[in-house]
Design a protein around this motif. Structure first.
Motif, PDB file in Angstrom:
ATOM      1  N   GLY B 203      89.956  69.315  93.510  1.00  0.00           N
ATOM      2  CA  GLY B 203      88.600  68.757  93.565  1.00  0.00           C
ATOM      3  C   GLY B 203      87.763  69.446  94.625  1.00  0.00           C
ATOM      4  O   GLY B 203      86.576  69.721  94.424  1.00  0.00           O
ATOM      5  N   PHE B 204      88.392  69.747  95.759  1.00  0.00           N
ATOM      6  CA  PHE B 204      87.703  70.447  96.847  1.00  0.00           C
ATOM      7  C   PHE B 204      87.140  71.775  96.333  1.00  0.00           C
ATOM      8  O   PHE B 204      85.974  72.101  96.536  1.00  0.00           O
ATOM      9  CB  PHE B 204      88.682  70.693  98.005  1.00  0.00           C
ATOM     10  CG  PHE B 204      88.041  71.216  99.256  1.00  0.00           C
ATOM     11  CD1 PHE B 204      87.632  70.345 100.256  1.00  0.00           C
ATOM     12  CD2 PHE B 204      87.848  72.575  99.435  1.00  0.00           C
ATOM     13  CE1 PHE B 204      87.039  70.830 101.413  1.00  0.00           C
ATOM     14  CE2 PHE B 204      87.245  73.073 100.586  1.00  0.00           C
ATOM     15  CZ  PHE B 204      86.842  72.198 101.580  1.00  0.00           C
ATOM     16  N   LEU B 205      87.994  72.527  95.614  1.00  0.00           N
ATOM     17  CA  LEU B 205      87.552  73.830  95.103  1.00  0.00           C
ATOM     18  C   LEU B 205      86.428  73.675  94.077  1.00  0.00           C
ATOM     19  O   LEU B 205      85.491  74.473  94.053  1.00  0.00           O
ATOM     20  CB  LEU B 205      88.737  74.585  94.488  1.00  0.00           C
ATOM     21  CG  LEU B 205      89.823  75.020  95.478  1.00  0.00           C
ATOM     22  CD1 LEU B 205      90.951  75.727  94.748  1.00  0.00           C
ATOM     23  CD2 LEU B 205      89.242  75.912  96.566  1.00  0.00           C
ATOM     24  N   CYS B 206      86.514  72.651  93.242  1.00  0.00           N
ATOM     25  CA  CYS B 206      85.435  72.418  92.270  1.00  0.00           C
ATOM     26  C   CYS B 206      84.116  72.146  92.990  1.00  0.00           C
ATOM     27  O   CYS B 206      83.061  72.659  92.604  1.00  0.00           O
ATOM     28  CB  CYS B 206      85.764  71.235  91.355  1.00  0.00           C
ATOM     29  SG  CYS B 206      87.116  71.579  90.221  1.00  0.00           S
ATOM     30  N   GLY B 207      84.182  71.335  94.043  1.00  0.00           N
ATOM     31  CA  GLY B 207      82.977  71.032  94.825  1.00  0.00           C
ATOM     32  C   GLY B 207      82.389  72.289  95.445  1.00  0.00           C
ATOM     33  O   GLY B 207      81.182  72.537  95.392  1.00  0.00           O
ATOM     34  N   VAL B 208      83.256  73.117  96.030  1.00  0.00           N
ATOM     35  CA  VAL B 208      82.799  74.362  96.641  1.00  0.00           C
ATOM     36  C   VAL B 208      82.178  75.268  95.580  1.00  0.00           C
ATOM     37  O   VAL B 208      81.158  75.921  95.815  1.00  0.00           O
ATOM     38  CB  VAL B 208      83.990  75.079  97.340  1.00  0.00           C
ATOM     39  CG1 VAL B 208      83.608  76.481  97.768  1.00  0.00           C
ATOM     40  CG2 VAL B 208      84.459  74.271  98.543  1.00  0.00           C
ATOM     41  N   GLY B 209      82.782  75.282  94.400  1.00  0.00           N
ATOM     42  CA  GLY B 209      82.242  76.090  93.309  1.00  0.00           C
ATOM     43  C   GLY B 209      80.844  75.645  92.928  1.00  0.00           C
ATOM     44  O   GLY B 209      79.939  76.468  92.752  1.00  0.00           O
ATOM     45  N   GLY B 210      80.647  74.339  92.835  1.00  0.00           N
ATOM     46  CA  GLY B 210      79.318  73.829  92.491  1.00  0.00           C
ATOM     47  C   GLY B 210      78.288  74.236  93.528  1.00  0.00           C
ATOM     48  O   GLY B 210      77.165  74.625  93.201  1.00  0.00           O
ATOM     49  N   ALA B 211      78.688  74.184  94.805  1.00  0.00           N
ATOM     50  CA  ALA B 211      77.744  74.491  95.882  1.00  0.00           C
ATOM     51  C   ALA B 211      77.342  75.959  95.880  1.00  0.00           C
ATOM     52  O   ALA B 211      76.282  76.315  96.400  1.00  0.00           O
ATOM     53  CB  ALA B 211      78.355  74.109  97.234  1.00  0.00           C
ATOM     54  N   PHE B 212      78.184  76.829  95.305  1.00  0.00           N
ATOM     55  CA  PHE B 212      77.782  78.239  95.218  1.00  0.00           C
ATOM     56  C   PHE B 212      76.458  78.364  94.466  1.00  0.00           C
ATOM     57  O   PHE B 212      75.602  79.163  94.820  1.00  0.00           O
ATOM     58  CB  PHE B 212      78.874  79.058  94.515  1.00  0.00           C
ATOM     59  CG  PHE B 212      78.474  80.483  94.251  1.00  0.00           C
ATOM     60  CD1 PHE B 212      78.459  81.415  95.277  1.00  0.00           C
ATOM     61  CD2 PHE B 212      78.089  80.891  92.984  1.00  0.00           C
ATOM     62  CE1 PHE B 212      78.082  82.736  95.049  1.00  0.00           C
ATOM     63  CE2 PHE B 212      77.703  82.210  92.742  1.00  0.00           C
ATOM     64  CZ  PHE B 212      77.703  83.126  93.776  1.00  0.00           C
TER      65      PHE B 212
END
Lengths: 355, 317
Positions: B203-212
């Motif tokens: 989930g952390f990585l998905c969140g970081v991906g969205g913020a890109f």
């Protein structure tokens, strides 16, 4: 020590009690969250009810949303009963609408009852065939139907976009990418001010209920859902049952698509469903795959959708608040199922050893 | 020479178009490797994108923004984990609801954010900077070494996830849990712990991906900023056969397809013209073909984790 064990079948009354308490808890939780964010929770709740039920127009709008959701959910339920995780109702809906639109654009010179019947048949066939793809892949190669149906949704939506921007673009649309509006003969007539899809939906609820609870096919579907091995040993033709059930499942979604493009939009576009096919997966699950309950749950969801849209105009609150509320309520209900199926018991160490 | 130069630029842009998908795919791989199919990727990306942007606007600190985005994604994953792991709720339904919830959540967080520009500090922190010498390497130099640090981070994370899953004992246990939770449990592995850790990091990585998207690529807030990228990621997990290194290639390919679709639609080769919509279809079509192919060949290392989608209930063993 605590252990989780499977419960015996609960009485219906207890089961409903658990679900209702989950919803009440969720509403309290929503109220707290909304208050923290700075909204008046009571006003939000009352506006959702007001926006969906307080005038004839709004009630009709709510029913208009209940119709496709119900029919889509019926289709999903047939597949889920067989433990065939068809989450492709969205795509089957669009393909059904595609078939119906093909008829509407080419044969609308025929008498209206003929056009509508052809549209209905085309919708059911296209939806059914689209669902058949994952069923065949599953029976031939054991390919996961969950993943295939999910992917097919997007392919179907893009297919509609392609038609809308390309071959089916209305030359009279002043450059605007839209498909031509249907002739009158291709639009479902109204009964009591509501398009007659509601009658079709009610009939389908009854038919699917009978299919799943009273017929041989329904029995075979549920045996297959319990265990493929049992079904095989009982001499059932597993592949045939899967194919028939999935054709029916997809056909339901296709019919929903046909009704939506004919009665509501009176044309086809790639926003026709607005995600209803995904919502149907949720409503079906919450309704415990029971056709009558699907009607109730779909209505409640339509209430939230319609009321949520009203929030924007009434309170200048973004409609996304309704999505958050919807999400929280379902999270609670999903978690509450645990207490329907399992119970937590205290076990003494000795007992555990003895087992 | 001209061709090589344009290929170089093309690859550089492709990497930028695929970075958010790559992050999300890696997150989804971690989650699926412990046997949990999370269809809430789109929702978690949106949660991360909105909170990341919100934090960047209010603190002006780019790294805090990325951290907040990741934590928000992990929070979404936590809801999913509680319901599917502890309460044994249906994974597909829970994931779909998470996407609805995340979309609504992002809409609420972002309601006053559209039109606001990011602080210069944030923009420059993530701007593409050439690394001397290395960025001069022909063809791949610009793609890898004249790039936003965000893009490079995604590549590094992909390699780390690969090493974690294949070379560490923790990763080995993770895969064991995903293949056969009952056997893993019997051999003393704490199934719940492994599921939680991988789902949350995912989930952390998905969140970081969205913020890109909201911090670097766009970089503004707009409603529904991910525009379906989460679903592309779910597809890509299969397309890359749960392999983080193949996911790099896939993410750049799919990202590029999405990006060039509109540009290519005016190009005509003879009577044949490209259609943006048909190009958009390709990732999903390719995914189905790959899925059929791997299930037909039944090569163990390419197949989905055995217990994918099924809840694990110790007492039913």
């Amino acid at each position: 020590m605590f252990r989780v064990v499977k419960k015996d079948e609960l009485t219906h009354k207890k089961e409903i009690m658990i679900r209702i308490s989950a919803v009440i808890l969720a509403l309290i939780f929503v109220a707290i969250v909304m208050t923290i964010v700075g909204y008046n929770a009571l006003e939000i709740f009352s506006n959702i009810i007001k926006g969906s039920l307080s005038s004839k127009y709004r009630i009709v709008e709510t029913i208009n949303k209940t119709i496709p959701l119900t029919v889509l959910s019926l289709g999903v339920a047939i597949a889920f009963k067989m433990k065939f995780w068809n989450i492709g109702a969205e795509g089957q809906f669009y393909m059904g609408a595609f078939g119906a639109t093909f008829v509407a654009l080419n044969f609308s010179y025929l008498p209206s009852p003929v056009v509508l019947t052809l549209m209905f048949i085309a919708g059911a066939i296209c939806g059914g065939l689209w669902a058949l793809i994952p069923a065949l892949l599953k029976t031939k190669f054991e390919t996961s139907e969950t993943l295939v149906t999910l992917m097919l949704n997007y392919i179907a939506i893009k297919w509609i976009s392609y038609l809308q921007y390309g071959p089916w673009k209305d030359p009279n649309g002043i450059g605007f990418p839209k498909i031509a509006t249907f002739e009158k003969s291709a639009v479902l007539p109204k009964v009591f001010g509501i398009h007659c899809g509601f009658i079709i939906a009610l009939v389908l609820v009854v038919l699917v209920h009978i299919l799943l609870t009273k017929t041989k096919l329904g029995y075979e579907i549920s045996v297959l859902g319990e265990s493929q091995t049992t079904a095989k040993y009982a001499g059932m033709n597993v592949v045939k049952i899967i194919i028939i059930a999935i054709l029916l499942s997809g056909a339901m979604a296709g019919i929903a698509g046909m009704m939506q493009c004919s009665a509501i939009e009176q044309t086809l576009n790639d926003k026709l469903s607005g995600g209803l096919g995904f919502t149907a997966v949720i409503t079906t699950w919450l309704a415990n795959l029971s056709a009558p309950l699907i009607l109730v749950v779909s209505f409640l969801f339509a209430l939230l959708l319609q009321g949520g849209a009203f929030l924007q105009s009434a309170m200048q609150i973004p409609a996304s608040v309704a999505e958050v509320i919807q999400g929280i309520i379902i999270f609670f209900v999903l978690a509450s199922e645990f207490f329907i199926r399992y119970k937590i018991v205290r076990v003494h160490k000795v007992e555990k050893g003895a087992k | 020479m001209d061709f090589l130069l344009s290929l170089e630029l093309f690859l550089q842009v492709a990497a930028q178009m695929g970075t958010h998908i790559l992050f999300a795919t890696l997150g989804a791989i971690l989650c699926e490797k412990v046997g949990n199919l999370n269809l809430g990727v789109e929702g978690m990306m949106l949660m991360g994108a909105s909170v990341g942007f919100y934090t960047a606007v209010h603190t002006g600190n780019p790294y805090l923004a990325v951290l907040a985005a990741g934590l928000m994604g992990a929070f979404g994953a936590l809801i999913y984990a509680v319901i599917t792991v502890n309460f044994r709720g249906n994974q597909v339904v829970t994931g779909l609801v998470l996407t609805i919830f995340g979309t609504g959540f992002a809409g609420m967080v972002g309601r006053n954010l559209s039109g606001i520009a990011l602080d210069e500090k944030v923009i420059s922190a993530f701007a593409a900077k050439p690394i001397p010498v290395l960025s001069e390497i022909p063809v791949i130099g610009k793609m890898l070494f004249e790039q936003s640090i965000y893009v490079q981070a995604a590549l590094i994370v992909a390699i780390l996830v690969y090493i974690y899953l294949n070379k560490t004992s923790f990763g080995l246990n993770t895969r064991f849990v995903g293949e056969n939770p009952a056997a893993a449990d019997a051999s003393g592995i704490n199934v719940t712990k492994y599921k939680y850790i991988n789902i949350l990091v995912g989930g952390f990585l998905c969140g970081v991906g969205g913020a890109f998207l909201s911090l670097v690529y766009v970089p503004r807030w707009q409603d529904n900023i991910t525009a379906g990228a989460g679903w592309i990621a779910v597809a890509l997990v299969i397309f890359s056969t749960w392999n983080p290194l193949r996911a790099i290639f896939g993410a750049y390919l799919f990202g590029m397809l999405r990006g060039v679709g509109f540009k290519l639609q005016n190009v005509k080769i003879g009577n044949f013209g490209f259609s943006a919509q048909i190009l958009d279809m390709l990732p999903y079509l390719a995914t189905i073909i790959v899925l059929v192919f791997i299930t037909k060949r039944k090569k163990k290392e390419n197949l989905p984790p055995e217990s994918l989608g099924n809840p694990y209930f110790r007492e039913e063993r």
